[in-house]
Design an enzyme around this catalytic site. Structure first.
Site, mmCIF file in Angstrom:
data_model
loop_
_atom_site.group_PDB
_atom_site.id
_atom_site.type_symbol
_atom_site.label_atom_id
_atom_site.label_comp_id
_atom_site.label_asym_id
_atom_site.label_seq_id
_atom_site.Cartn_x
_atom_site.Cartn_y
_atom_site.Cartn_z
ATOM 1 N N HIS A 88 -13.368 -37.193 -22.682
ATOM 2 C CA HIS A 88 -14.170 -37.769 -21.159
ATOM 3 C C HIS A 88 -14.798 -38.377 -21.903
ATOM 4 C CE1 HIS A 88 -15.966 -33.649 -23.809
ATOM 5 N NE2 HIS A 88 -17.459 -34.685 -22.769
ATOM 6 N N CYS A 114 -24.004 -30.284 -24.463
ATOM 7 C CA CYS A 114 -22.638 -30.695 -26.034
ATOM 8 C C CYS A 114 -23.263 -32.689 -25.109
ATOM 9 C CB CYS A 114 -21.304 -31.408 -25.086
ATOM 10 S SG CYS A 114 -21.080 -31.721 -23.282
#
Length: 690
Positions: free
Chosen positions: A75, A206
């Site tokens: 991603h 993250c």
């Protein structure tokens, strides 16, 4: 391979033309990501497939995106992406994305525009959460057409009322983040915690804040359910988050930081037992992390979040804390802010000695202020630089006691306490009360400032309270007390302690070394360790042989735990340790060499009953030997990298080696003959459950 023709409707997050089923996309993950990036670009979701590929691979380089169960979620954010999109491939053969349990056959490429809106980010995070649910993953593997995949994903992103989608009911029920409101809404969370005997709070984050943040959150919550404990998670991701309630944090058993980036508002958790890791460990090993957090909550020697929560809210949020705990937090706040002055000043002084010799103390001020180069003992640029460095270090050291007192007062009364605290510290130095005077003066300044702040005043005077009234009043009170009442008694105590240290010899000095060694290894950077370290660094300002021997003993003993665990896990018996622990052991060589005691925390957190006593034994041996050998050290930090500041590096290394070997042999023996350690039992239970 099945791929439908492009749709002509306005683009949603996913469409049939973004799906590849049972496709051979290449032998490695780069090829798979490149193909999916091309699919998104061909569908008009990205302006440049190469730019999208570069962004995805850059994120992949930060940490692998493979997950347990044959899933991968590469991603990224990219300016090349025109609308938030999901590309999906069910690949055959499987491809390695770095998951701990093998290759992946389900791959989602999650692509978000550079400035993706909150709604898009919430949709993407919902998908990420669903991927940790077995029912949803099974449905993806059983889907026969791209249309079925689209339906499955849409049901996850926008769940339908019960009964409207029989084909996907189980997947939807499994993937909907039912516990999100419980864990991320303060009011509900607080209510939940009131009925639970224990609860844990956690932060997940993250780098991109799209996928791993939310998967880790749900993994920890599910692990908590299996362990019978509630886990409340604050997700610091792209779709926003609701901060955990301060009362919920205050009553938590422990805190888990599963992040690849800095924790926002870390000071809120000051003093709580903490388990820290990257975000992927919370996805891969959530049961282990929850078990570690529960053990840490019951272990007084467990690692804790450093610092102190803002004092302005302290009165409201620390009512449940005992005065002993509160006082410890206050003193540790002062010590933690003092240590940078100690480290900077001590290392500069040591460098000054290295370049200019110990005789530089007699002429440094004159050389620096008056450029009296003719007074240099040996002349030359190196000696002049030594004088400059020594003088800089001395000036930094002059702030040691004022900084200690100032930030003790800050921990009690917030910013209005800083000025009275610094003044109390300066008075302590002036009257000769030293380190002890700084402690006492900081406490008085803080509590007087806090008392004044609670006085009810007219509204027109409130604006002057924090900047004028409180600092002025508290400074007058603490200054008067220090000058007129407490100064001389505290100075006498300080002088007596100094004379006692100077008079130690024979068995007395060895006993002191044993005590300091035990303290340094008891909690590995915790309050006891910090107390011993603060005692040693305060003595550097006195600069006599006894104080320098104490500094050497403290540093050497503090180096023992990480070096001992490195020896045990990488040299003596590596098979007694997990793969992760062996990796920690490799890093512990450097951490121990640099005097970073925290390098042993990963071992102590999972097996405290075997590790901590073994470390204390080796630390006591090293402390005693340093004192017996008469090794001195004039630098407060750096380990073997400040060897130039020691009077006998060979004896220092000998004492360190003996203590580290003693601890390594003891901990290896304990693990060898005392059965499996707790962390292995947890791993076994997780493996059986899986």
């Amino acid at each position: 391979m099945n791929m439908s023709t492009p749709t002509t409707d306005a683009p949603g997050i996913i469409a049939e033309d973004l799906i590849l089923l049972d496709a051979d996309l290449g032998a490695d993950k780069n090829a798979v990501i490149e193909r999916l990036a091309g699919v998104l670009a061909d569908a008009g979701r990205a302006t440049d497939s190469a730019a999208l590929l570069d962004a995805a691979l850059a994120r992949e380089a930060q940490s692998a995106t493979g997950l347990p169960g044959g899933i991968a979620i590469p991603h990224c954010r990219s300016a090349a992406v025109t609308t938030a999109s999901l590309g999906f491939a069910r690949v055959s053969p499987k491809v390695d994305f770095g998951a701990p349990d093998g290759d992946a056959d389900l791959v989602f490429l999650i692509a978000a525009p550079e400035g993706a809106g909150a709604e898009h980010m919430k949709l993407l995070s919902s998908l990420a959460r669903a991927l940790v649910k077995p029912a949803f993953v099974t449905s993806l593997r059983e889907a026969r057409t791209p249309a079925e995949v689209v339906t499955l994903v849409q049901d996850v992103l926008a769940p339908k009322p019960a009964g409207t989608s029989t084909a996907t009911a189980s997947a939807t029920a499994a993937s909907t983040p039912v516990s999100t409101a419980k864990s991320e809404t303060p009011d509900t969370a607080a209510a939940t915690s009131s009925s639970a005997p224990k609860h844990i709070v956690a932060i997940t984050a993250c780098p991109t804040g799209i996928a791993h943040t939310y998967m880790a959150a749900d993994s920890l919550k599910d692990a908590g359910d299996r362990a019978g404990v509630t886990v409340h998670v604050e997700t610091q991701g792209s779709s926003g988050s609701t901060a955990l309630d301060p009362q919920l944090i205050a009553s938590a058993t422990a805190v888990i930081f599963a992040t690849d980036v800095g924790v926002k508002g870390r000071e809120r958790f000051a003093g709580k037992p903490v388990i820290e890791s990257g975000v992927k460990r919370a996805i891969n090993e959530p049961d282990t992390m929850v078990a570690e957090a529960l053990r840490a909550g019951d272990d007084p020697s467990a690692a804790r979040v450093s610092g102190s929560a803002p004092a302005a809210g302290a009165a409201a949020s620390t009512g449940g804390l005992g005065w002993g705990t509160r006082l410890r937090q206050i003193l540790l706040t002062g010590v933690s802010y003092m240590i940078p002055f100690v480290a900077a000043g001590g290392l500069l002084i040591a460098l000054g000695f290295l370049l200019g010799g110990y005789q530089i103390t007699e002429v440094a001020e004159d050389v620096v202020l008056n450029n009296s180069l003719q007074n240099l003992p040996d002349g030359g640029l190196a000696t002049y630089l030594g004088a400059v460095l020594f003088q800089l270090g001395s000036l930094a050291f002059s702030f040691l006691v004022p900084a200690l007192a100032g930030y003790i007062a800050f921990a009690i009364a917030d910013r209005p306490g800083i000025a009275p605290g610094f003044t109390a510290g300066a008075v302590a130095v002036l009257v000769g009360a030293g380190f002890i005077g700084g402690l006492v003066g900081g406490l008085i300044a803080g509590f007087v400032a806090l008392w004044i702040s609670r006085i009810s005043v007219p509204s027109w005077l409130r604006g002057l309270m924090p900047v004028v009234i409180i600092p002025l009043g508290a400074t007058l009170v603490v200054g008067g007390l220090m000058f007129l009442v407490l100064g001389r008694p505290l100075a006498a105590i300080t002088s007596g302690l100094t004379n006692w240290l100077n008079g130690l010899s024979g068995s007395s000095v060895i006993i002191l070394g044993i005590i300091l060694g035990l303290m340094m290894c008891f909690d590995l950077g915790g309050p006891v360790n910090k107390a011993a370290y603060a005692f040693a660094t305060a003595g550097l300002a006195i600069d006599n042989e006894a104080s320098l021997r104490i500094m050497a003993a403290v540093m050497a003993a503090g180096m023992v735990p990480p070096l001992a665990m490195a020896i045990s896990s990488t040299v003596l018996r590596p098979k007694l340790y997990s793969a992760a622990e062996r990796e920690n052991g490799k890093a512990a060589w450097l951490l121990g060499s640099a005097f970073i005691s925290e390098g042993a925390i990963p071992f102590a957190a999972t097996d405290p009953l075997r590790v901590i006593p073994s470390m204390m034994a080796g630390g006591a041996v090293t402390g005693a030997l340093i004192m017996a050998f008469g090794v001195t050290l004039s630098a407060p930090h750096g380990g073997i990298f400040v060897a130039f500041a020691m009077n006998n590096i060979l004896l220092f290394l000998l004492a360190l080696a003996i203590g580290a070997v003693v601890s390594a042999v003891l901990v290896t023996t304990a693990k060898q003959f005392a059965g499996k350690k707790d962390s292995e039992l947890v791993d076994d239970r997780v493996a059986v459950a899986a």
